[in-house]
Enzyme design. Structure first.
Site, PDB file in Angstrom:
ATOM      1  N   CYS A   2     -26.578  14.800  21.195  1.00  0.00           N
ATOM      2  CA  CYS A   2     -26.519  16.176  20.727  1.00  0.00           C
ATOM      3  C   CYS A   2     -26.299  17.114  21.915  1.00  0.00           C
ATOM      4  O   CYS A   2     -26.922  16.957  22.965  1.00  0.00           O
ATOM      5  CB  CYS A   2     -27.771  16.633  19.990  1.00  0.00           C
ATOM      6  SG  CYS A   2     -28.095  15.699  18.504  1.00  0.00           S
ATOM      7  N   ARG A  27     -21.715  14.159  24.101  1.00  0.00           N
ATOM      8  CA  ARG A  27     -23.127  13.990  23.782  1.00  0.00           C
ATOM      9  C   ARG A  27     -23.361  13.582  22.327  1.00  0.00           C
ATOM     10  O   ARG A  27     -24.500  13.392  21.906  1.00  0.00           O
ATOM     11  CB  ARG A  27     -23.888  15.289  24.074  1.00  0.00           C
ATOM     12  CG  ARG A  27     -23.763  15.748  25.503  1.00  0.00           C
ATOM     13  CD  ARG A  27     -24.461  17.061  25.703  1.00  0.00           C
ATOM     14  NE  ARG A  27     -25.896  16.900  25.635  1.00  0.00           N
ATOM     15  CZ  ARG A  27     -26.676  16.613  26.662  1.00  0.00           C
ATOM     16  NH1 ARG A  27     -26.150  16.449  27.854  1.00  0.00           N
ATOM     17  NH2 ARG A  27     -27.967  16.485  26.509  1.00  0.00           N
ATOM     18  N   TRP A  72     -25.445  13.941  17.452  1.00  0.00           N
ATOM     19  CA  TRP A  72     -25.564  12.493  17.426  1.00  0.00           C
ATOM     20  C   TRP A  72     -26.785  12.241  16.561  1.00  0.00           C
ATOM     21  O   TRP A  72     -27.905  12.582  16.932  1.00  0.00           O
ATOM     22  CB  TRP A  72     -25.782  11.935  18.837  1.00  0.00           C
ATOM     23  CG  TRP A  72     -25.854  10.441  18.845  1.00  0.00           C
ATOM     24  CD1 TRP A  72     -24.800   9.566  18.895  1.00  0.00           C
ATOM     25  CD2 TRP A  72     -27.038   9.636  18.793  1.00  0.00           C
ATOM     26  NE1 TRP A  72     -25.263   8.278  18.866  1.00  0.00           N
ATOM     27  CE2 TRP A  72     -26.621   8.285  18.806  1.00  0.00           C
ATOM     28  CE3 TRP A  72     -28.402   9.911  18.718  1.00  0.00           C
ATOM     29  CZ2 TRP A  72     -27.527   7.214  18.759  1.00  0.00           C
ATOM     30  CZ3 TRP A  72     -29.298   8.847  18.670  1.00  0.00           C
ATOM     31  CH2 TRP A  72     -28.857   7.522  18.693  1.00  0.00           C
ATOM     32  N   ASN A  98     -31.595  19.820  20.444  1.00  0.00           N
ATOM     33  CA  ASN A  98     -31.304  18.509  21.024  1.00  0.00           C
ATOM     34  C   ASN A  98     -32.652  17.888  21.367  1.00  0.00           C
ATOM     35  O   ASN A  98     -33.417  18.463  22.130  1.00  0.00           O
ATOM     36  CB  ASN A  98     -30.444  18.694  22.279  1.00  0.00           C
ATOM     37  CG  ASN A  98     -30.385  17.449  23.154  1.00  0.00           C
ATOM     38  OD1 ASN A  98     -30.300  17.547  24.369  1.00  0.00           O
ATOM     39  ND2 ASN A  98     -30.422  16.278  22.560  1.00  0.00           N
ATOM     40  N   GLY A  99     -32.933  16.733  20.768  1.00  0.00           N
ATOM     41  CA  GLY A  99     -34.213  16.079  21.034  1.00  0.00           C
ATOM     42  C   GLY A  99     -34.737  15.440  19.761  1.00  0.00           C
ATOM     43  O   GLY A  99     -33.999  15.287  18.777  1.00  0.00           O
ATOM     44  N   GLU A 467     -22.457  -7.248  31.627  1.00  0.00           N
ATOM     45  CA  GLU A 467     -21.742  -5.974  31.540  1.00  0.00           C
ATOM     46  C   GLU A 467     -20.431  -6.153  30.752  1.00  0.00           C
ATOM     47  O   GLU A 467     -20.072  -5.300  29.934  1.00  0.00           O
ATOM     48  CB  GLU A 467     -21.481  -5.437  32.961  1.00  0.00           C
ATOM     49  CG  GLU A 467     -20.698  -4.158  33.049  1.00  0.00           C
ATOM     50  CD  GLU A 467     -21.268  -2.978  32.255  1.00  0.00           C
ATOM     51  OE1 GLU A 467     -22.397  -3.062  31.766  1.00  0.00           O
ATOM     52  OE2 GLU A 467     -20.540  -1.985  32.100  1.00  0.00           O
ATOM     53  N   LYS A 471     -19.556  -4.126  27.302  1.00  0.00           N
ATOM     54  CA  LYS A 471     -18.362  -3.275  27.223  1.00  0.00           C
ATOM     55  C   LYS A 471     -17.536  -3.653  26.000  1.00  0.00           C
ATOM     56  O   LYS A 471     -17.076  -2.799  25.263  1.00  0.00           O
ATOM     57  CB  LYS A 471     -17.536  -3.468  28.507  1.00  0.00           C
ATOM     58  CG  LYS A 471     -16.834  -2.281  29.017  1.00  0.00           C
ATOM     59  CD  LYS A 471     -17.624  -1.319  29.853  1.00  0.00           C
ATOM     60  CE  LYS A 471     -18.956  -0.940  29.392  1.00  0.00           C
ATOM     61  NZ  LYS A 471     -19.721  -0.097  30.264  1.00  0.00           N
ATOM     62  N   GLU A 474     -19.271  -2.693  22.694  1.00  0.00           N
ATOM     63  CA  GLU A 474     -19.416  -1.245  22.592  1.00  0.00           C
ATOM     64  C   GLU A 474     -18.171  -0.552  22.030  1.00  0.00           C
ATOM     65  O   GLU A 474     -18.278   0.328  21.187  1.00  0.00           O
ATOM     66  CB  GLU A 474     -19.685  -0.751  24.020  1.00  0.00           C
ATOM     67  CG  GLU A 474     -20.113   0.643  24.165  1.00  0.00           C
ATOM     68  CD  GLU A 474     -20.366   0.990  25.640  1.00  0.00           C
ATOM     69  OE1 GLU A 474     -20.061   0.180  26.539  1.00  0.00           O
ATOM     70  OE2 GLU A 474     -20.864   2.094  25.880  1.00  0.00           O
ATOM     71  N   HIS A 490     -29.983 -24.960  25.745  1.00  0.00           N
ATOM     72  CA  HIS A 490     -31.324 -24.598  25.258  1.00  0.00           C
ATOM     73  C   HIS A 490     -31.255 -23.726  24.006  1.00  0.00           C
ATOM     74  O   HIS A 490     -32.215 -23.028  23.693  1.00  0.00           O
ATOM     75  CB  HIS A 490     -32.108 -23.901  26.375  1.00  0.00           C
ATOM     76  CG  HIS A 490     -32.279 -24.769  27.580  1.00  0.00           C
ATOM     77  ND1 HIS A 490     -33.050 -25.906  27.582  1.00  0.00           N
ATOM     78  CD2 HIS A 490     -31.721 -24.696  28.817  1.00  0.00           C
ATOM     79  CE1 HIS A 490     -32.987 -26.483  28.768  1.00  0.00           C
ATOM     80  NE2 HIS A 490     -32.176 -25.772  29.539  1.00  0.00           N
ATOM     81  N   LYS A 590     -22.547   9.652  25.121  1.00  0.00           N
ATOM     82  CA  LYS A 590     -22.519   9.407  26.566  1.00  0.00           C
ATOM     83  C   LYS A 590     -23.874   9.635  27.218  1.00  0.00           C
ATOM     84  O   LYS A 590     -24.230   8.981  28.185  1.00  0.00           O
ATOM     85  CB  LYS A 590     -21.470  10.340  27.192  1.00  0.00           C
ATOM     86  CG  LYS A 590     -21.277  10.164  28.680  1.00  0.00           C
ATOM     87  CD  LYS A 590     -20.225   9.138  28.973  1.00  0.00           C
ATOM     88  CE  LYS A 590     -20.077   8.827  30.436  1.00  0.00           C
ATOM     89  NZ  LYS A 590     -19.852   7.393  30.657  1.00  0.00           N
TER      90      LYS A 590
END
Ligand code: F6R
Length: 595
Positions: A2, A27, A72, A98-99, A467, A471, A474, A490, A590
Site C-alpha cells: 500500500c 507498493r 496491496w 498503509n499498515g 534464489e 525468482k 514469483e 531423503h 515491492k
C-alpha cells in the site's frame, strides 16, 4: 504494501495525486482511489485494478486538496468496497492507510454496537469511524483515535469541514511530507516529490502532523508541538526510464555490470569498509544476518562468505522467524540487516530487537533514506540504483557483492592479509556478460513444458538455486522447489518423474561430482536434467541430460555473483512466454511494510 499520498496546493489535486500514485504503484496494485475536498463535501473516485484504471475514470476538478491510495490487499479481497479511501459514516472524514490494525475486530464490534455501519471488510474503515466518534476538529481527534489502535499505520485523513488541511499519523509504516512554494506533498516514499521539493520531513513513530500550505505543524502523542529537522532531497538519484528495454526487470538485470562498477567506485573512494578493523571486530563473537525473501538469500550467501573467508561464526535468518524465536543476541553480536527497500516490517522489527539487546546493527540497504538506514548504527550502501521491478535482481547481485567485499575485509583484518578485493570485483565487473535471451530458449521451452520445476545445488550453489527457484515462481506462478543436491534421497525423489525438469547447478570443483550424482538420481527417475556449470564436464558424465548450460568462467567464490543472471533471465523469459507482466506479479508488492 500500500502506498499513500496527499496534496494541497495550487494545482489540480487529482492530477498531482495520480502522479504520486504512479510512483507508488510498486507498493501494491490491487486497487486505487483518490478523495478530494470539494466545497463542503468529499468526492471519492476509486476502482479495482491498476492505477491506469483510476486514471481513465478521473476528471480534472478545481479541488486543490486530497489524499490517495494504491492497495496491496491485507484485510478483505481486492474489491471496490475494500478500496481506499474509506469514509466515516457521516462522510465527514476520509482516510487512507498503509499498515495493519490488529485490533480492528474488537473496535468494529464496539462501533457496530453504537450504531455505526460498515461497507468494507477492511481494518481501515474503523479509523474513519473512530475519527467521527471523536467529534473534534483538531489533532486530538487523530491522536485519540490512534491511541485506540494496535498495529501499524501511516495515515492521511481529510475532513470535509476543515478545508485544505491533511492530518497525518505514523506508527511503523513510512510517511514523509514536504512543503515548497505553496504546495504540500505527502507520500509513503519521498520519490513522489523529489523533483518538486528541496527538503522533506520524515515522521517518526507516534508523531502527528497537520499539513497546510501555510505550515506543517508536528505533534507528539500528548498533542504538544514538536520540531522536526528536514532532510535535503538532492542526494537521490532516481531513474524511471526503461530505455530500450521492454520491462524494468530486463533493464535491471542488464544493469549489473554498471551497478558493480558504481559499487566499487563508491566503496573505494570513501574506503567504506575501512572502519571494520581489528578494534571494531574485537567487540563481537558472532555475526547474524537477517532478511526476507531475496534479501534473506543474499544474507545466506554473506554468512557463507564470512565463515569461509574470515572464519567467524556467521549465520543468516528469516526476519519473521527470528523475531519470535527468542534469539541469543547480545552486545557481542554484530547484526547485519539486509533489505533492498529498508522498509520491510519484519526486518525493521529485528533491528529494533537487536538494538534492545545491545547488539550493533548494520543496514545493508539500497535506499539510504529508508527507515532501516535511519535506525541502524552503520550503513553499507547497496548502490544498485532504483529497483522498480517487484522481483529483486540487481539489488541481490549488489548485496552479495558488498557481502563478498565485507567478508574479504574481515579476512584481511583477521588473517593480516592485503587482498585487494576492489580490484577483484573491478575485474569481474569488466568481464561479466549477461546471457542473451537466445541462449536461454531451450531451458525456457522445457520449463514451459514441464509440470514441476526443481533446482538442486550444494553449498554456494544451494543458496543460488534458492534464489533461482524464488525468482521463477514469483513471476511465472510455476510451482518450483529447490533442494540441496545431497538431500534428494531423503524425500525429494518421490516427487520426480518424467514431468519434471531439474536444474542442477555446480560451480564448486570439490562438489561437482556430488551434484552430478544428484542430477543422475533425478535422471534415473525420468526427469529432464539441465546441468548448469562453468566446468567442462566430460560427456560420459552428462549422458542422458537434456541440456547443458555453460556459465562464464570466474573463480568459484565469484560465481554466485555472476551466475545468478542466468536464472533471473530464465524467470524473465518464461514469464514473457506465458504472456505475463514480469514487473508486477500478482499478489505481490515491492515493499512489504506489514508483518
Ligand atoms: C523477491 C523479492 C522479495 C524481497 C523481500 C524483501 O524478488 O523482491 O522477496 O526480497 O520482500 O524485501 P527487502 O529487500 O526490500 O527487505
Amino acid at each position: 504494501m500500500c502506498g499513500i499520498a496527499g496534496y494541497i496546493g495550487k494545482n489540480c489535486a487529482e492530477k498531482q495525486l495520480l502522479e504520486s500514485l504512479k510512483l507508488l504503484e510498486y507498493r501494491g496494485y490491487d486497487s486505487a482511489g483518490i478523495a478530494v475536498q470539494d466545497k463542503n463535501k468529499i468526492n471519492i473516485t476509486k476502482t479495482t485494478g491498476k492505477i491506469i484504471a483510476l486514471e481513465n475514470m478521473l476528471t480534472s476538478t478545481k479541488s486543490i486538496c486530497g489524499i490517495a491510495h494504491t492497495r496491496w490487499a491485507t484485510h478483505g479481497a481486492p474489491t471496490y468496497e475494500n478500496t481506499h479511501p474509506h469514509l466515516s459514516n457521516d462522510s465527514t472524514w476520509a482516510v487512507v492507510h498503509n499498515g495493519i490494525i490488529e485490533n480492528y475486530g474488537t473496535i468494529k464490534k464496539d462501533l457496530i454496537s453504537k450504531g455505526y455501519n460498515f461497507k468494507s471488510e477492511t481494518d481501515t474503515e474503523v479509523i474513519a469511524n473512530l475519527l467521527q466518534q471523536q467529534n473534534s476538529n483538531d489533532i486530538h481527534a487523530l491522536i485519540n483515535t490512534c491511541n485506540m489502535l494496535i498495529g501499524s499505520y501511516a495515515l492521511a485523513c481529510i475532513n470535509k469541514n476543515i478545508p485544505n488541511k491533511i492530518f497525518l499519523a505514523r506508527k511503523k509504516s513510512p510517511l514523509y511530507v514536504a512543503s515548497e512554494q505553496g504546495e504540500v506533498f505527502i507520500a509513503s516514499d519521498p520519490v513522489c516529490f523529489l523533483s518538486k521539493a528541496s527538503e522533506y520531513y520524515t515522521l517518526a513513530d507516534n508523531q502527528y502532523c497537520i499539513a497546510s500550505t501555510k505550515h506543517l505543524e508536528f505533534f507528539n502523542t500528548s498533542g504538544q508541538k514538536i520540531n522536526l529537522q528536514p532532510t535535503k532531497t538532492e542526494k537521490f538519484d532516481i531513474s524511471y526510464q526503461k530505455h530500450n528495454y521492454k520491462h524494468y526487470m530486463e533493464k535491471e538485470i542488464n544493469q549489473v555490470p554498471a551497478v558493480l562498477n558504481n559499487l566499487i567506485e563508491t566503496y573505494k573512494s570513501a574506503d567504506l569498509l575501512k572502519k571494520f578493523d581489528k578494534n571494531y571486530l574485537a567487540k563481537f563473537n558472532k555475526i547474524v544476518l537477517i532478511g526476507c525473501g531475496t534479501a534473506y538469500h543474499a544474507g545466506l550467501m554473506g554468512a557463507r562468505y564470512i565463515q569461509e573467508f574470515a572464519r567467524i561464526d556467521a549465520s543468516c535468518h528469516i526476519a519473521s522467524e527470528y523475531r519470535y524465536c527468542n534469539p541469543i543476541i547480545d552486545n557481542k553480536t554484530l547484526c547485519i540487516l539486509v533489505s533492498q527497500s529498508g522498509e520491510t516490517a519484519d526486518t525493521l522489527a529485528v533491528c529494533e530487537l537487536a538494538k534492545a539487546h545491545g547488539a550493533t546493527t548494520v543496514a545493508l540497504t539500497n535506499v539510504l533514506y529508508s527507515t532501516l538506514a535511519r535506525m541502524a548504527d552503520e550503513i553499507l550502501p547497496v548502490c544498485a540504483g532504483t529497483e522498480i521491478a517487484v522481483a529483486s535482481t540487481k539489488a541481490y547481485t549488489a548485496q552479495i557483492t558488498v557481502l563478498y567485499m565485507f567478508a574479504k575485509q574481515l579476512q584481511n583484518v583477521i588473517a593480516n592479509k592485503k587482498e585487494n578485493y576492489y580490484e577483484i570485483v573491478h575485474k569481474l565487473a569488466k568481464k561479466i556478460t549477461i546471457p542473451s535471451p537466445k541462449s536461454l530458449k531451450k531451458a525456457v521451452l522445457e520449463v514451459l513444458a514441464s509440470e514441476k520445476v526443481f533446482f538442486i545445488g550444494r553449498d554456494y550453489d544451494y543458496v543460488s538455486v534458492k534464489e533461482a527457484s524464488l525468482k521463477l515462481k514469483e513471476i511465472t506462478y510455476i510451482n518450483t522447489a529447490e533442494h540441496p543436491a545431497g538431500e534428494l534421497k531423503h524425500g525429494f525423489l518421490s516427487l520426480v518423474d518424467k514431468n519434471s525438469v531439474v536444474f542442477a547447478l555446480a560451480t564448486q570443483q570439490h562438489l561437482l561430482n556430488k551434484t552430478l550424482n544428484g542430477a543422475h538420481e533425478a535422471l534415473a527417475r525420468g526427469a529432464k536434467v539441465i546441468m548448469v556449470s562453468q566446468f567442462n564436464i566430460p560427456k560420459e558424465q552428462t549422458q542422458g541430460f537434456y541440456h547443458t548450460v555453460k556459465l562464464q568462467k570466474f573463480s568459484e567464490e565469484l560465481l554466485p555473483i555472476s551466475c545468478i543472471s542466468f536464472f533471473q533471465l530464465l524467470a524473465y523469459e518464461t514469464s514473457l512466454a506465458k504472456g505475463l507482466n514480469p514487473d508486477q506479479p500478482r499478489n505481490l508488492a515491492k515493499s512489504v511494510t506489514v508483518e
